[in-house]
Design a protein around this motif. Structure first.
Motif: not given
Length: 157
Positions: A29-30, A56-59, A65-68
């Motif tokens: 969930e970013g 994320r592109k912005s808050n 994007y997933p945080v791997h």
């Protein structure tokens, strides 16, 4: 001891703090969660726990994007995250701030590792299967070694 995840969606990685007093957890969930653990007094440390948005592109954006993965260094107890947005970031968990952001890779960064002394950051990039088998083969694959400086990994006073 079984602990509930501080995040709502699928966990991508968990890494213990080098000092053994907590851990970081990431998800699809970013978000990244910071959990502090005091085995002598479990209730005392919960007010220091927090989650934060990243990758994320912005808050305010819906582009999440997933945080791997996360990786800590012993020298300053700062850590790196990498994600499906093609970026890695370096964070100071104690000051709750981002120290460094990158311009981005042409592919998701799927793994990151900081050396214990903080002198080097290595990461791998390639397809992360976020789009299932339809996206397979759509990204470049490789690794990068980045020599770090104290300015990048140490919080200013």
């Amino acid at each position: 001891m079984i602990l509930p995840s501080p995040l709502k969606f699928q966990t991508r990685s968990v890494e213990a703090f080098p000092n053994g007093l907590g851990y970081a957890v990431t998800s699809i969930e970013g978000r990244c969660g910071i959990k502090n653990i005091d085995f002598n007094n479990l209730k005392d440390k919960y007010n220091e726990d927090f989650n934060f948005k990243c990758h994320r592109k912005s808050n305010t954006s819906n582009d999440v994007y997933p945080v791997h993965q996360t990786s800590f260094n012993l020298k300053y107890m700062t850590f790196a995250t990498c994600g499906g947005d093609g970026n890695y970031y370096i964070w100071d968990k104690d000051k709750r701030k981002r120290l460094k952001s990158t311009g981005g890779c042409d592919a998701p960064i799927t793994a990151v590792r900081m050396s214990l002394n903080g002198s080097m950051l290595a990461y791998a990039f390639g397809y992360d299967w976020a789009k299932g088998c339809n996206g397979a083969g759509s990204c470049p694959v490789g690794m990068f070694i980045h020599p770090t400086t104290d300015k990048e990994i140490k919080s200013s006073s």
